[in-house]
Motif scaffolding. Structure first.
Motif, PDB file in Angstrom:
ATOM      1  N   GLY A  56      40.601 -19.867  -4.129  1.00  0.00           N
ATOM      2  CA  GLY A  56      40.592 -20.448  -2.817  1.00  0.00           C
ATOM      3  C   GLY A  56      39.450 -20.913  -2.343  1.00  0.00           C
ATOM      4  O   GLY A  56      39.118 -21.323  -1.197  1.00  0.00           O
ATOM      5  N   LEU A  57      38.227 -20.733  -3.202  1.00  0.00           N
ATOM      6  CA  LEU A  57      37.036 -21.242  -2.807  1.00  0.00           C
ATOM      7  C   LEU A  57      36.724 -22.749  -3.004  1.00  0.00           C
ATOM      8  O   LEU A  57      35.715 -23.320  -2.335  1.00  0.00           O
ATOM      9  CB  LEU A  57      35.943 -20.480  -3.830  1.00  0.00           C
ATOM     10  N   VAL A  58      37.416 -23.394  -3.787  1.00  0.00           N
ATOM     11  CA  VAL A  58      37.289 -24.682  -4.248  1.00  0.00           C
ATOM     12  C   VAL A  58      38.819 -25.562  -4.239  1.00  0.00           C
ATOM     13  O   VAL A  58      39.653 -24.942  -4.649  1.00  0.00           O
ATOM     14  CB  VAL A  58      36.336 -24.911  -5.512  1.00  0.00           C
ATOM     15  N   LYS A  59      38.642 -26.560  -3.878  1.00  0.00           N
ATOM     16  CA  LYS A  59      40.145 -27.542  -3.837  1.00  0.00           C
ATOM     17  C   LYS A  59      39.437 -28.598  -4.817  1.00  0.00           C
ATOM     18  O   LYS A  59      38.571 -29.169  -4.881  1.00  0.00           O
ATOM     19  CB  LYS A  59      40.312 -28.113  -2.520  1.00  0.00           C
ATOM     20  N   VAL A  60      40.483 -29.084  -5.534  1.00  0.00           N
ATOM     21  CA  VAL A  60      40.397 -30.197  -6.560  1.00  0.00           C
ATOM     22  C   VAL A  60      41.240 -31.296  -6.026  1.00  0.00           C
ATOM     23  O   VAL A  60      42.313 -31.319  -5.716  1.00  0.00           O
ATOM     24  CB  VAL A  60      40.632 -29.682  -7.889  1.00  0.00           C
ATOM     25  N   ALA A  61      40.771 -32.551  -6.438  1.00  0.00           N
ATOM     26  CA  ALA A  61      41.411 -33.843  -5.831  1.00  0.00           C
ATOM     27  C   ALA A  61      41.227 -34.907  -7.308  1.00  0.00           C
ATOM     28  O   ALA A  61      40.133 -34.889  -7.594  1.00  0.00           O
ATOM     29  CB  ALA A  61      41.006 -34.362  -4.687  1.00  0.00           C
ATOM     30  N   HIS A  62      42.044 -35.684  -7.429  1.00  0.00           N
ATOM     31  CA  HIS A  62      41.983 -36.886  -8.461  1.00  0.00           C
ATOM     32  C   HIS A  62      40.976 -37.769  -7.708  1.00  0.00           C
ATOM     33  O   HIS A  62      40.854 -38.218  -6.463  1.00  0.00           O
ATOM     34  CB  HIS A  62      43.316 -37.407  -8.423  1.00  0.00           C
ATOM     35  N   ALA A  63      40.264 -38.450  -8.738  1.00  0.00           N
ATOM     36  CA  ALA A  63      39.108 -39.414  -8.315  1.00  0.00           C
ATOM     37  C   ALA A  63      39.278 -40.376  -9.182  1.00  0.00           C
ATOM     38  O   ALA A  63      40.121 -40.377 -10.184  1.00  0.00           O
ATOM     39  CB  ALA A  63      37.902 -38.822  -8.467  1.00  0.00           C
ATOM     40  N   PRO A  64      38.610 -41.661  -9.011  1.00  0.00           N
ATOM     41  CA  PRO A  64      38.938 -42.647  -9.909  1.00  0.00           C
ATOM     42  C   PRO A  64      38.447 -42.568 -11.106  1.00  0.00           C
ATOM     43  O   PRO A  64      37.602 -41.698 -11.493  1.00  0.00           O
ATOM     44  CB  PRO A  64      37.794 -43.805  -9.293  1.00  0.00           C
ATOM     45  N   ARG A  67      39.123 -38.886 -12.962  1.00  0.00           N
ATOM     46  CA  ARG A  67      38.206 -37.907 -12.984  1.00  0.00           C
ATOM     47  C   ARG A  67      38.615 -37.011 -11.725  1.00  0.00           C
ATOM     48  O   ARG A  67      39.727 -37.242 -11.172  1.00  0.00           O
ATOM     49  CB  ARG A  67      36.755 -38.099 -12.712  1.00  0.00           C
ATOM     50  N   TYR A  68      37.997 -35.810 -11.589  1.00  0.00           N
ATOM     51  CA  TYR A  68      38.408 -34.874 -10.643  1.00  0.00           C
ATOM     52  C   TYR A  68      37.346 -34.717  -9.698  1.00  0.00           C
ATOM     53  O   TYR A  68      36.015 -34.797 -10.001  1.00  0.00           O
ATOM     54  CB  TYR A  68      38.872 -33.525 -11.204  1.00  0.00           C
ATOM     55  N   ALA A  69      37.483 -34.607  -8.338  1.00  0.00           N
ATOM     56  CA  ALA A  69      36.405 -34.106  -7.257  1.00  0.00           C
ATOM     57  C   ALA A  69      36.897 -33.029  -6.831  1.00  0.00           C
ATOM     58  O   ALA A  69      37.832 -32.534  -6.690  1.00  0.00           O
ATOM     59  CB  ALA A  69      36.329 -35.168  -6.289  1.00  0.00           C
ATOM     60  N   TYR A  70      35.692 -32.262  -6.471  1.00  0.00           N
ATOM     61  CA  TYR A  70      35.824 -30.573  -6.157  1.00  0.00           C
ATOM     62  C   TYR A  70      35.257 -30.427  -4.897  1.00  0.00           C
ATOM     63  O   TYR A  70      34.274 -31.300  -4.461  1.00  0.00           O
ATOM     64  CB  TYR A  70      34.996 -29.612  -7.040  1.00  0.00           C
ATOM     65  N   TYR A  71      35.837 -29.822  -4.213  1.00  0.00           N
ATOM     66  CA  TYR A  71      35.281 -29.634  -2.744  1.00  0.00           C
ATOM     67  C   TYR A  71      35.320 -28.312  -2.410  1.00  0.00           C
ATOM     68  O   TYR A  71      36.338 -27.589  -2.649  1.00  0.00           O
ATOM     69  CB  TYR A  71      36.093 -30.355  -1.431  1.00  0.00           C
ATOM     70  N   LEU A  72      34.344 -27.799  -1.559  1.00  0.00           N
ATOM     71  CA  LEU A  72      34.358 -26.284  -1.084  1.00  0.00           C
ATOM     72  C   LEU A  72      35.371 -26.191  -0.013  1.00  0.00           C
ATOM     73  O   LEU A  72      35.401 -27.054   0.966  1.00  0.00           O
ATOM     74  CB  LEU A  72      32.970 -25.792  -0.478  1.00  0.00           C
ATOM     75  N   THR A  73      36.186 -25.048   0.017  1.00  0.00           N
ATOM     76  CA  THR A  73      36.852 -24.768   1.132  1.00  0.00           C
ATOM     77  C   THR A  73      36.128 -23.842   2.277  1.00  0.00           C
ATOM     78  O   THR A  73      34.913 -23.573   1.904  1.00  0.00           O
ATOM     79  CB  THR A  73      38.111 -23.964   0.596  1.00  0.00           C
ATOM     80  N   PRO A  74      36.759 -23.783   3.476  1.00  0.00           N
ATOM     81  CA  PRO A  74      36.076 -22.917   4.365  1.00  0.00           C
ATOM     82  C   PRO A  74      35.589 -21.586   3.628  1.00  0.00           C
ATOM     83  O   PRO A  74      34.680 -21.059   3.892  1.00  0.00           O
ATOM     84  CB  PRO A  74      36.926 -22.686   5.401  1.00  0.00           C
TER      85      PRO A  74
END
Length: 213
Positions: A56-64, A67-74
């Motif tokens: 639960g430290l990082v979230k992943v989302a689809h990117a153009p 590819r994937y984009a990663y985001y830090l969670t709280p």
């Protein structure tokens, strides 16, 4: 200061901190770019990212472009802050103890009349030893490291084995943070146990039986 901060767990925390910092700066970069930035294998980046997502430290989302984009969670931001504080505290404490240990070790070398010293292992400890050697007027004639990627380290030549410096050094100081005992034994086999010194923070205490004939 406890010496347990060295070793595999410390390395894992350092990689994790670097990964979280990279994701915070640019979560859209590829895993290959992350691996290059962190200086680790691509497969290791993939494993760490999967672990971060699972924790639960990082979230992943689809990117153009598939590819994937990663985001830090709280929780990821909180863990990055914790690791940063821990690393800075360790760095300051380590420098203080390492500097005092290196100064004592070099003073011991001087008492024995040894002015040509080789270091065994490229590391943060080796950097501090070089600084202390300059202040003590002792020459670092070489740094022995079989896995070194460069030919010099802080102005000293880097060699692959102790054989290469058998007639160039009066004594050896162990500065290997990863395999200190093994490095001590290898140096002692070439120079004799009495001419191999080890800063106390490494916790290396070996008798003749451990070193071998």
């Amino acid at each position: 200061m406890a010496t347990t901060i060295h070793g595999p767990e410390a390395d894992k925390d350092k990689i994790l901190l670097g990964l979280l910092e990279s994701v915070e700066r640019n979560g859209g970069q590829s895993q290959r770019h992350l691996a290059s930035e962190l200086g680790i294998a691509l497969g290791l980046v993939n494993a760490y990212l999967k672990r971060c997502v699972k924790k639960g430290l990082v979230k992943v989302a689809h990117a153009p472009a598939r590819r994937y984009a990663y985001y830090l969670t709280p929780q990821g931001f909180a863990e990055k802050s914790r690791l940063t504080i821990e690393y800075l505290t360790y760095s300051f404490s380590f420098f203080r103890q390492a500097r005092a240990d290196c100064a004592r070790t070099l003073a011991g070398a001087q008492e024995n009349g040894w002015s040509r010293i080789a270091l065994a292992g490229i590391s943060d400890l080796a950097e501090i030893a070089v600084i202390c050697a300059v202040e003590s007027g002792i020459a670092i004639v070489a740094v022995v490291d079989a896995e070194a990627a460069s030919a010099t380290f802080m102005g000293a030549p880097v060699v692959r084995s102790f054989d290469a410096i058998a007639d160039k050094a009066d004594a050896v100081i162990v500065t290997d943070l990863r395999a200190a005992r093994e490095t001590f034994a290898a140096a002692a086999a070439q120079f004799g146990r009495e001419r191999v010194l080890s800063p106390s923070l490494l916790g290396v205490r070996m008798d003749a039986a451990e070193i071998g004939p």
